[in-house]
Design an enzyme around this catalytic site. Structure first.
Site, PDB file in Angstrom:
ATOM      1  N   LEU A 155       0.852  -1.193   0.000  1.00 26.80           N
ATOM      2  CA  LEU A 155       0.000   0.000   0.000  1.00 26.80           C
ATOM      3  C   LEU A 155       0.887   1.242   0.000  1.00 26.80           C
ATOM      4  CD1 LEU A 155      -2.629  -1.306   2.552  1.00 26.80           C
ATOM      5  CD2 LEU A 155      -2.995  -0.913   0.111  1.00 26.80           C
ATOM      6  N   GLU A 156       0.855   1.976  -1.101  1.00 28.57           N
ATOM      7  CA  GLU A 156       1.765   3.099  -1.299  1.00 28.57           C
ATOM      8  C   GLU A 156       1.131   4.440  -0.969  1.00 28.57           C
ATOM      9  OE1 GLU A 156       3.411   2.796  -5.222  1.00 28.57           O
ATOM     10  OE2 GLU A 156       4.126   0.755  -4.915  1.00 28.57           O
TER      11      GLU A 156
END
Length: 398
Positions: A155-156
């Site tokens: 998850l960026e």
């Protein structure tokens, strides 16, 4: 990113990740699931066509002993929940059954396959107890349905360390000790002890398999010696990996994430020979440049690359070179075994006919105009069609 690194040097309120790790180090946890060779070569597999190349799982070289399927999707109507939608049309008609069969074949060889959550466009939120429970339940459901060995957190766009830990511990309780949990944070995520990814890695170190830091698309960052290093060099990778190696993670929980080819990332590409130099520097204190770690860490967890599909554009030069160094194998590409996919006998439709008034949930099957459809999620009143991203998946004539 270079501006961020400079700010970390001059702003006294931010604590560099490596500076206070020793005082708080927890007892070293027991090793989690490891590869048969002891080191992972992790590659991401594209469930989409982005112009690199299109592959089926049975074409992934044997050297990749950990395959991360990119990516899961949000499960509509279930906050924090995920699902997976095989992009059959983009992948040349690759079917769900062929996909599942290929996962099983990879696992029969002693390799692992996990589902990756996130990526550049992935926005899965796990920020409260309900979302944490939904994430754990739906991830486990995918493991059961497809045979995935675990999950990759990529998850960026930010995470909540408290509730992601809650979700992953819930998942571990469901899946058991063989569960693989990997993470692919960006370099900024470990620049301070207050960063959520840093906190999550420390807090789940007893169930964490490996952290594959993305040493690309980064700019300049601080190493564990508080000096600034520029991406795309062995010094950059070794000096930043040192942060994780000094924060309480075991060496086998630390992986180096790099692009397979120059086209795979906006910056930070290194030829495989330089990746090996960084690996040698960390493991044996040899081949070091301007950065030399204070001690030799021994075998670290392995190497990750974005991606298998990009590596294919270069005749798997990355898998050939890195696989040989890690002992995961050469880059030999398996010969795909043709899998005949029998079409159902026309007119022999066992599933009930679609009804506009009926409520259907994910997995329900109906027939409509001589074809078999399966619902991807909850629906009512939506006419079955072959739209790639609609609620109904077209399973063919019946």
């Amino acid at each position: 990113m270079a501006a961020i690194a400079s700010a970390l040097i001059t702003v006294g309120g931010i604590t560099l990740a490596a500076t206070s790790a020793h005082a708080e180090d927890p007892p070293a946890p027991e090793p989690a699931t490891t590869s048969a060779s002891g080191q992972w070569l992790t590659g991401y597999w594209h469930n989409f066509n982005n112009g690199s190349t299109v592959l089926r799982l049975n074409q992934v070289p044997d050297a990749y002993n950990l395959v991360a399927v990119a990516f899961a999707d949000n499960l509509a109507g279930t906050p924090g929940g995920i699902t997976f939608n095989l992009a059959s049309s983009e992948l040349g008609g690759y079917t769900e059954q062929q996909f599942k069969n290929d996962i099983a074949a990879i696992q029969a060889q002693g390799r692992k396959v996990i589902i990756s959550v996130g990526g550049e466009r992935g926005h899965v939120s796990v920020a409260n107890a309900t979302e944490a429970a939904n994430f754990a339940r739906t991830t486990y459901d995918l493991m059961v349905e497809y045979g995935f060995d675990g999950v990759d957190i990529d998850l960026e766009h930010g995470i909540n360390a408290q509730y992601m830990e809650q979700a992953l511990r819930d998942l571990a309780g469901r899946a058991g000790s063989d569960l693989i949990i990997t993470m692919a944070p960006q370099t900024i995520d470990f620049q301070a002890t207050t960063m959520p990814y840093y906190q999550l890695a420390r807090n789940i170190s007893d169930i964490l398999t490996i952290v594959n830091m993305q040493y690309y698309n980064s700019g300049s960052m601080l190493g564990c010696d508080q000096r600034v290093y520029s991406q795309g060099t062995p010094d950059f990778v070794a000096a930043l990996a040192c942060i994780q190696l000094e924060m309480g993670l075991r060496p086998d929980q630390v992986g180096l994430g790099v692009p397979a080819v120059r086209s795979a990332a906006g910056g930070g590409y290194m030829p495989p020979s330089d990746v090996i130099r960084a690996l040698d520097c960390l493991e044996t204190r040899t081949s070091c440049g301007s950065f030399t770690p204070s001690r030799a860490y021994g075998p670290i967890g392995g190497i990750m690359t974005w991606s298998i599909n990009w590596d294919a554009t270069n005749n798997y030069a990355f898998a050939n070179t890195i696989g040989a160094r890690l002992g995961s194998g050469g880059g030999t590409t398996p010969t795909p075994t043709p899998e005949p996919t029998p079409e159902p006998t026309p007119g022999d439709c066992a599933a009930p006919a679609w009804s506009a008034s009926a409520v259907y949930t994910g997995g329900d099957q109906v027939t409509y105009n001589g074809r078999l459809y399966q619902a991807r999620w909850w629906t009512q009143g939506e006419t079955p069609s072959s739209a790639a991203w609609g609620v109904w998946q077209d399973l063919g004539p019946c």
